[in-house]
Design a protein around this motif. Structure first.
Motif, PDB file in Angstrom:
ATOM      1  N   LEU A  68       0.842  -1.205   0.000  1.00  0.00           N
ATOM      2  CA  LEU A  68       0.000   0.000   0.000  1.00  0.00           C
ATOM      3  C   LEU A  68       0.872   1.248   0.000  1.00  0.00           C
ATOM      4  O   LEU A  68       0.598   2.207  -0.709  1.00  0.00           O
ATOM      5  N   GLY A  69       1.917   1.220   0.807  1.00  0.00           N
ATOM      6  CA  GLY A  69       2.802   2.371   0.922  1.00  0.00           C
ATOM      7  C   GLY A  69       3.616   2.658  -0.323  1.00  0.00           C
ATOM      8  O   GLY A  69       4.171   3.746  -0.470  1.00  0.00           O
ATOM      9  N   LYS A  70       3.699   1.699  -1.245  1.00  0.00           N
ATOM     10  CA  LYS A  70       4.473   1.867  -2.476  1.00  0.00           C
ATOM     11  C   LYS A  70       3.643   2.385  -3.647  1.00  0.00           C
ATOM     12  O   LYS A  70       4.175   2.566  -4.740  1.00  0.00           O
ATOM     13  N   ILE A  71       2.361   2.606  -3.454  1.00  0.00           N
ATOM     14  CA  ILE A  71       1.498   3.015  -4.568  1.00  0.00           C
ATOM     15  C   ILE A  71       1.955   4.349  -5.135  1.00  0.00           C
ATOM     16  O   ILE A  71       2.133   5.329  -4.406  1.00  0.00           O
ATOM     17  N   ARG A  72       2.141   4.368  -6.461  1.00  0.00           N
ATOM     18  CA  ARG A  72       2.448   5.611  -7.167  1.00  0.00           C
ATOM     19  C   ARG A  72       2.017   5.457  -8.617  1.00  0.00           C
ATOM     20  O   ARG A  72       1.958   4.351  -9.141  1.00  0.00           O
ATOM     21  N   ASP A  73       1.692   6.565  -9.239  1.00  0.00           N
ATOM     22  CA  ASP A  73       1.233   6.612 -10.619  1.00  0.00           C
ATOM     23  C   ASP A  73       0.060   5.654 -10.858  1.00  0.00           C
ATOM     24  O   ASP A  73      -0.002   4.959 -11.863  1.00  0.00           O
ATOM     25  N   ALA A  74      -0.874   5.633  -9.914  1.00  0.00           N
ATOM     26  CA  ALA A  74      -2.026   4.732  -9.975  1.00  0.00           C
ATOM     27  C   ALA A  74      -3.257   5.466 -10.503  1.00  0.00           C
ATOM     28  O   ALA A  74      -3.338   6.694 -10.468  1.00  0.00           O
ATOM     29  N   THR A  75      -4.211   4.679 -10.977  1.00  0.00           N
ATOM     30  CA  THR A  75      -5.523   5.186 -11.332  1.00  0.00           C
ATOM     31  C   THR A  75      -6.474   4.759 -10.223  1.00  0.00           C
ATOM     32  O   THR A  75      -6.567   3.566  -9.917  1.00  0.00           O
ATOM     33  N   VAL A  76      -7.125   5.725  -9.606  1.00  0.00           N
ATOM     34  CA  VAL A  76      -8.021   5.445  -8.482  1.00  0.00           C
ATOM     35  C   VAL A  76      -9.432   5.847  -8.877  1.00  0.00           C
ATOM     36  O   VAL A  76      -9.657   6.956  -9.361  1.00  0.00           O
ATOM     37  N   LEU A  77     -10.357   4.939  -8.664  1.00  0.00           N
ATOM     38  CA  LEU A  77     -11.759   5.185  -8.958  1.00  0.00           C
ATOM     39  C   LEU A  77     -12.531   5.236  -7.656  1.00  0.00           C
ATOM     40  O   LEU A  77     -12.403   4.337  -6.821  1.00  0.00           O
ATOM     41  N   VAL A  78     -13.287   6.309  -7.470  1.00  0.00           N
ATOM     42  CA  VAL A  78     -14.158   6.459  -6.302  1.00  0.00           C
ATOM     43  C   VAL A  78     -15.589   6.399  -6.820  1.00  0.00           C
ATOM     44  O   VAL A  78     -16.032   7.303  -7.519  1.00  0.00           O
ATOM     45  N   GLU A  79     -16.281   5.297  -6.511  1.00  0.00           N
ATOM     46  CA  GLU A  79     -17.640   5.073  -6.993  1.00  0.00           C
ATOM     47  C   GLU A  79     -18.607   5.359  -5.852  1.00  0.00           C
ATOM     48  O   GLU A  79     -18.665   4.612  -4.881  1.00  0.00           O
ATOM     49  N   CYS A  80     -19.377   6.418  -5.978  1.00  0.00           N
ATOM     50  CA  CYS A  80     -20.333   6.807  -4.940  1.00  0.00           C
ATOM     51  C   CYS A  80     -21.674   6.122  -5.180  1.00  0.00           C
ATOM     52  O   CYS A  80     -22.078   5.929  -6.329  1.00  0.00           O
ATOM     53  N   ASP A  81     -22.370   5.784  -4.102  1.00  0.00           N
ATOM     54  CA  ASP A  81     -23.633   5.065  -4.248  1.00  0.00           C
ATOM     55  C   ASP A  81     -24.777   5.946  -4.733  1.00  0.00           C
ATOM     56  O   ASP A  81     -25.883   5.465  -4.937  1.00  0.00           O
ATOM     57  N   ASN A  82     -24.513   7.215  -4.989  1.00  0.00           N
ATOM     58  CA  ASN A  82     -25.549   8.077  -5.575  1.00  0.00           C
ATOM     59  C   ASN A  82     -25.407   8.172  -7.094  1.00  0.00           C
ATOM     60  O   ASN A  82     -26.089   8.949  -7.746  1.00  0.00           O
ATOM     61  N   GLY A  83     -24.489   7.379  -7.664  1.00  0.00           N
ATOM     62  CA  GLY A  83     -24.322   7.329  -9.106  1.00  0.00           C
ATOM     63  C   GLY A  83     -23.185   8.160  -9.655  1.00  0.00           C
ATOM     64  O   GLY A  83     -22.870   8.072 -10.839  1.00  0.00           O
ATOM     65  N   GLN A  84     -22.543   8.969  -8.839  1.00  0.00           N
ATOM     66  CA  GLN A  84     -21.412   9.769  -9.313  1.00  0.00           C
ATOM     67  C   GLN A  84     -20.111   9.000  -9.088  1.00  0.00           C
ATOM     68  O   GLN A  84     -19.906   8.411  -8.028  1.00  0.00           O
ATOM     69  N   ASP A  85     -19.249   9.001 -10.099  1.00  0.00           N
ATOM     70  CA  ASP A  85     -17.947   8.356 -10.010  1.00  0.00           C
ATOM     71  C   ASP A  85     -16.865   9.374 -10.322  1.00  0.00           C
ATOM     72  O   ASP A  85     -17.042  10.231 -11.201  1.00  0.00           O
ATOM     73  N   TYR A  86     -15.737   9.255  -9.638  1.00  0.00           N
ATOM     74  CA  TYR A  86     -14.612  10.166  -9.832  1.00  0.00           C
ATOM     75  C   TYR A  86     -13.349   9.348 -10.073  1.00  0.00           C
ATOM     76  O   TYR A  86     -13.138   8.318  -9.426  1.00  0.00           O
ATOM     77  N   MET A  87     -12.504   9.833 -10.999  1.00  0.00           N
ATOM     78  CA  MET A  87     -11.262   9.143 -11.304  1.00  0.00           C
ATOM     79  C   MET A  87     -10.081  10.058 -11.024  1.00  0.00           C
ATOM     80  O   MET A  87     -10.029  11.183 -11.519  1.00  0.00           O
ATOM     81  N   LEU A  88      -9.154   9.542 -10.221  1.00  0.00           N
ATOM     82  CA  LEU A  88      -7.894  10.227  -9.963  1.00  0.00           C
ATOM     83  C   LEU A  88      -6.830   9.549 -10.805  1.00  0.00           C
ATOM     84  O   LEU A  88      -6.761   8.318 -10.853  1.00  0.00           O
ATOM     85  N   THR A  89      -6.014  10.338 -11.485  1.00  0.00           N
ATOM     86  CA  THR A  89      -4.932   9.779 -12.289  1.00  0.00           C
ATOM     87  C   THR A  89      -3.594  10.233 -11.736  1.00  0.00           C
ATOM     88  O   THR A  89      -3.480  11.304 -11.137  1.00  0.00           O
TER      89      THR A  89
END
Length: 119
Positions: A68-89
């Protein structure tokens, strides 16, 4: 007009779901503005703010604290239960991961290059 308020968010890092508790915090980034006054005239300065994600991960047999501590240059998806999704690059861990053995929890703090709404 009413609608569902986000109560649960599913977090995926490079496609794999992590077991996170309720209460994650997503800051999509942008700018902070500082007020400047010259007599009665109002001005402001802008300072860029990186997108951030803070969450509590459950320390299950599948979760490797060191990885976990080594994560870098990852794509992170946050899926909200109200239908909105956000992507971190370009996401990366900003602090060392810390295991709370009494609660079986790992604090995970991340920042990213970008955050965009994808749904």
């Amino acid at each position: 007009m009413g609608g569902q308020v986000t109560g649960i968010a599913t977090i995926r890092i490079d496609g794999g779901e992590i077991p996170s508790e309720r209460g994650a915090t997503l800051n999509p980034g942008g700018v902070n503005r500082t007020t400047r006054m010259a007599g009665r005239r109002v001005y402001y300065n802008e300072e860029p703010v990186a997108p951030t994600l803070q969450c509590t991960v459950l320390h299950t047999p599948e979760i490797d604290l060191i990885e976990l501590g080594k994560i870098r240059d990852a794509t992170v998806l946050v899926e909200c239960d109200n239908g909105q999704d956000y992507m971190l690059t370009g996401a990366f861990v900003t602090e060392t991961t810390e295991l709370n053995t009494g609660e079986g929890q790992v604090r995970l703090n991340m920042a990213a290059r970008t955050c965009e709404r994808i749904n």
